[in-house]
Every structure is written in structure tokens, then in C-alpha cells.
Enzyme design. Structure first.
Site, short mmCIF file in Angstrom:
data_model
loop_
_atom_site.label_atom_id
_atom_site.label_comp_id
_atom_site.label_asym_id
_atom_site.label_seq_id
_atom_site.Cartn_x
_atom_site.Cartn_y
_atom_site.Cartn_z
N ASP A 43 0.85 -1.20 0.00
CA ASP A 43 0.00 0.00 0.00
C ASP A 43 0.88 1.25 0.00
OD1 ASP A 43 -2.98 1.03 0.73
OD2 ASP A 43 -1.48 2.29 1.71
N TYR A 48 3.11 9.72 -0.80
CA TYR A 48 4.17 9.19 0.08
C TYR A 48 5.58 9.41 -0.51
CZ TYR A 48 0.27 6.59 2.24
OH TYR A 48 -0.92 6.22 2.83
N LYS A 73 -2.53 5.68 -4.55
CA LYS A 73 -3.62 6.63 -4.30
C LYS A 73 -3.42 7.93 -5.08
CE LYS A 73 -3.65 4.76 0.39
NZ LYS A 73 -2.25 4.58 0.75
N HIS A 107 -7.48 9.57 -2.49
CA HIS A 107 -6.78 9.60 -1.20
C HIS A 107 -7.52 10.39 -0.12
CE1 HIS A 107 -2.43 9.47 0.59
NE2 HIS A 107 -3.33 9.34 1.54
P1 NAP Z 1 0.58 1.89 11.92
O1 NAP Z 1 0.73 0.70 11.03
O2 NAP Z 1 -0.59 2.01 12.82
O3 NAP Z 1 1.84 1.99 12.89
C1 NAP Z 1 3.16 1.99 12.44
C2 NAP Z 1 4.06 2.17 13.66
O4 NAP Z 1 4.02 0.99 14.47
C3 NAP Z 1 5.49 2.41 13.28
O5 NAP Z 1 5.99 3.36 14.19
C4 NAP Z 1 6.15 1.05 13.52
O6 NAP Z 1 7.50 1.25 13.90
C5 NAP Z 1 5.34 0.49 14.66
N1 NAP Z 1 5.25 -0.98 14.64
C6 NAP Z 1 4.96 -1.77 13.58
N2 NAP Z 1 4.90 -3.06 13.95
C7 NAP Z 1 5.17 -3.10 15.27
C8 NAP Z 1 5.27 -4.16 16.22
N3 NAP Z 1 5.05 -5.43 15.87
N4 NAP Z 1 5.58 -3.84 17.51
C9 NAP Z 1 5.79 -2.55 17.87
N5 NAP Z 1 5.72 -1.50 17.02
C10 NAP Z 1 5.41 -1.78 15.72
O7 NAP Z 1 0.69 3.27 11.10
P2 NAP Z 1 0.56 3.78 9.62
O8 NAP Z 1 1.83 3.52 8.90
O9 NAP Z 1 0.11 5.18 9.70
O10 NAP Z 1 -0.62 2.95 8.95
C11 NAP Z 1 -0.42 1.77 8.18
C12 NAP Z 1 -0.52 2.06 6.70
O11 NAP Z 1 -1.80 2.60 6.38
C13 NAP Z 1 0.44 3.13 6.17
O12 NAP Z 1 1.75 2.67 6.04
C14 NAP Z 1 -0.22 3.50 4.85
O13 NAP Z 1 0.07 2.54 3.86
C15 NAP Z 1 -1.68 3.48 5.24
N6 NAP Z 1 -2.18 4.83 5.63
C16 NAP Z 1 -3.13 5.40 4.85
C17 NAP Z 1 -3.64 6.66 5.16
C18 NAP Z 1 -4.68 7.27 4.30
O14 NAP Z 1 -4.98 8.47 4.44
N7 NAP Z 1 -5.29 6.52 3.41
C19 NAP Z 1 -3.18 7.35 6.29
C20 NAP Z 1 -2.20 6.75 7.08
C21 NAP Z 1 -1.73 5.48 6.74
P3 NAP Z 1 8.74 0.64 13.03
O15 NAP Z 1 8.53 1.01 11.60
O16 NAP Z 1 9.93 1.29 13.66
O17 NAP Z 1 8.70 -0.85 13.27
#
Ligand code: NAP
Length: 283
Positions: A43, A48, A73, A107
């Protein structure tokens, strides 16, 4: 890997890998490691700034294209958005080095959304976006989009995690044939999610981490999850969630963590509507 079937028949892995906030220079390595760990859904987004790196990792992996599910997106476009969206789509495909994406999302619910959507419908008809959908649409916007267009979004990717569970939104989407996908499944660690006492206790009962409990909870709700990590050991941990099941009582206990509100911001907040809605990407 379990899959969901979208309204148009396309199969989508229920768990994938998100690359938001991974700097472009780290993204090729991270995606290469994620693919090696077994992720097949990637994704990304034009916003990004790392589509090229995702594309390089996909190419060098040697994994047959049909085994991958790539989402990107479309950023906010001005009216009339059809031509601008087509340019943006071509740019994304070019950066990814692909002739099609599996899912293309609007998006943000801002700008000339209806123009963006008509362009999306064309990309879908051309076979270059196997499925089309939206992100960050609250139910009112989603229903309006569905009612006034030919194609309904196959997916709505929205903030969904234990502190903002979106159960009513999911129910509305289910009734309209829209698959819910969680972004920020870990709330990016906000509100001490990874140390939450309830989630930790449930994890201890299964010999699993809080992250694994959260992903399992999403999957058992039928929510597609796309956790992000730059660390291979966490990538492996986050995909290792298909060998246990949360009980009904555990699911009900997690339901009590819902606050009903965002831990980031509300897409209906006029300040954010202006900040995001007037932001433009360089190309
Ligand atoms: P998330 O997946 O909720 O959290 C990521 C955080 O959690 C990072 O700091 C990561 O650190 C940590 N983490 C991951 N696995 C872990 C584990 N097993 N134990 C402890 N910590 C852990 O946040 P997100 O990246 O915002 O959301 C996920 C995806 O959703 C994004 O990458 C993106 O593709 C998508 N997204 C879309 C939108 C939208 O508007 N459509 C907005 C936000 C995100 P490390 O990397 O240091 O491990």
C-alpha cells in the site's frame, strides 16, 4: 494468507504492508524485506513520495505480477479533475513501473472528488485499475458518491484501530458492498497502544504480542489491515497472525477500548479540509 473478495470479484489479501512515512531511500529495502517475509499486498500513494522505490523492489523480487496486489492513491485534484487525474495516474504507473494497479484510491474526500471518480471509473474500464476505491470517506460522503456515480467504491480505507473501531461505519459499508480497510491499525502507537494492559493480557493468553492481537482482531472483524514497519523482525511478527483465534469474550473486551473518535484528526475538521485540500503534489 486469507483473502477478501471485493464487490467486483477481485481477491485481496486481508493483510498487507503499508509504506507511509518510510523515506524513499529506505523503501526499496523495506519492501524487499516485506516481500521476503510473505506480504503480497503493498500500500503506497503518490503523496508518500516512494512509489519508485516500491516499484524497484517489486521488479527485483521476481515475484509474478499476478501474485501481487499493489495499491496506490490519487492525491487531491482541482476541477476539472479528469485530465489532471489521468496525468497523475500515468505518473504513478510510470513510477511504479507497472502497467496496472490492483487498487487505486481517491486519497482524500477533498477537491473535485466527482471528477476524480469519473477518471477512476475510466481507469477501471481500461483494465488498468483492477479495483477502485476511496480513503477517508465518512458515511455521508461515501453514500453520496455511491448514489451519484455508476461504480461504487470497492474499498474505503479509513483510520481503524482499537481506539477508533468504526463498527457502525463498517456495517454501513457492508450493506453497500464496500470493503473496509484499516489504516493506522496500531494508531501509530499513540495512546500507548503497544503497552495497553488489556491488549497485553490478551496477548499473554495466546503467547502473542499486542501488535499481533490487534491485527488478529481486525482480521476477525473482516477488516483488511496494512501495518507498516521498517524492521524485519516486526514484519515477520505482524504477518504471523493466522495460527490463533481470539475468543468471543476477547473480541467483546477489545470492543470496550473504542473511544469513537480519531487519534489523529477528523477529516470533517474545516482546518484540515483546508490544509490537506489545498496541498498539491509537485507533479
Ligand atoms: P501503523 O501501522 O498504525 O503503525 C506503524 C508504527 O508501528 C510504526 O511506528 C512502527 O515502527 C510500529 N510498529 C509496527 N509493527 C510493530 C510491532 N510489531 N511492535 C511494535 N511496534 C510496531 O501506522 P501507519 O503507517 O500510519 O498505517 C499503516 C498504513 O496505512 C500506512 O503505512 C499506509 O500505507 C496506510 N495509511 C493510509 C492513510 C490514508 O490516508 N489513506 C493514512 C495513514 C496510513 P517501526 O517502523 O519502527 O517498526
Amino acid at each position: 494468507m486469507d483473502h477478501v473478495t471485493l464487490a467486483n470479484g477481485i481477491r485481496m489479501p486481508i493483510l498487507g504492508f503499508g509504506v507511509y512515512q518510510i523515506p524513499p531511500e529506505q523503501t526499496e529495502r523495506a519492501v524487499t524485506e516485506a516481500l521476503a517475509a510473505g506480504y503480497r499486498l503493498l500500500d503506497t500513494a503518490a503523496a508518500y513520495g516512494n512509489e519508485e522505490a516500491v516499484g524497484r523492489a517489486v521488479k527485483s523480487s521476481g515475484i509474478p505480477r499476478e501474485e501481487l496486489f499493489v495499491t496506490t492513491k490519487l492525491w487531491v485534484q482541482d476541477a476539472p479533475a479528469e485530465a489532471n487525474s489521468r496525468r497523475a495516474f500515468e505518473t504513478s504507473l510510470g513510477r511504479l513501473g507497472l502497467d496496472h494497479v490492483d487498487l487505486y484510491l481517491v486519497h482524500q474526500p477533498f477537491g473535485d472528488v466527482y471528477g476524480q471518480w469519473r477518471a477512476m471509473e475510466e481507469f477501471h474500464r481500461e483494465g488498468r485499475a483492477k479495483a477502485i476505491g476511496v480513503a477517508n470517506f465518512h458515511p455521508d460522503r461515501l453514500v453520496d458518491l455511491i448514489l451519484h456515480n455508476e461504480t461504487a467504491p470497492a474499498v474505503n480505507q479509513i483510520e481503524t484501530h482499537p481506539f477508533f473501531q468504526r463498527t457502525a461505519d463498517q456495517e454501513l459499508m457492508r450493506a453497500r458492498g464496500v470493503q473496509i480497510q484499516s489504516w493506522g491499525g496500531f494508531a501509530e502507537g499513540r495512546r500507548n497502544l503497544f503497552d495497553d494492559p488489556l491488549l497485553s493480557a490478551i496477548g499473554a493468553e495466546h503467547g502473542k504480542s499486542v501488535a499481533q492481537v490487534v491485527l488478529r482482531w481486525l482480521i476477525q472483524r473482516g477488516v483488511v489491515a496494512i501495518p507498516k514497519s521498517v524492521r524485519p523482525e516486526r514484519m515477520a511478527q505482524n504477518i504471523d497472525v493466522f495460527d490463533f483465534e481470539l475468543t468471543e469474550d476477547q473480541m467483546a473486551a477489545i470492543a470496550t477500548l473504542d473511544t469513537g473518535g480519531s487519534v489523529f484528526f477528523d477529516h470533517r475538521d474545516p482546518v484540515m479540509v483546508e490544509r490537506l485540500g489545498t496541498h498539491r503534489l509537485d507533479s
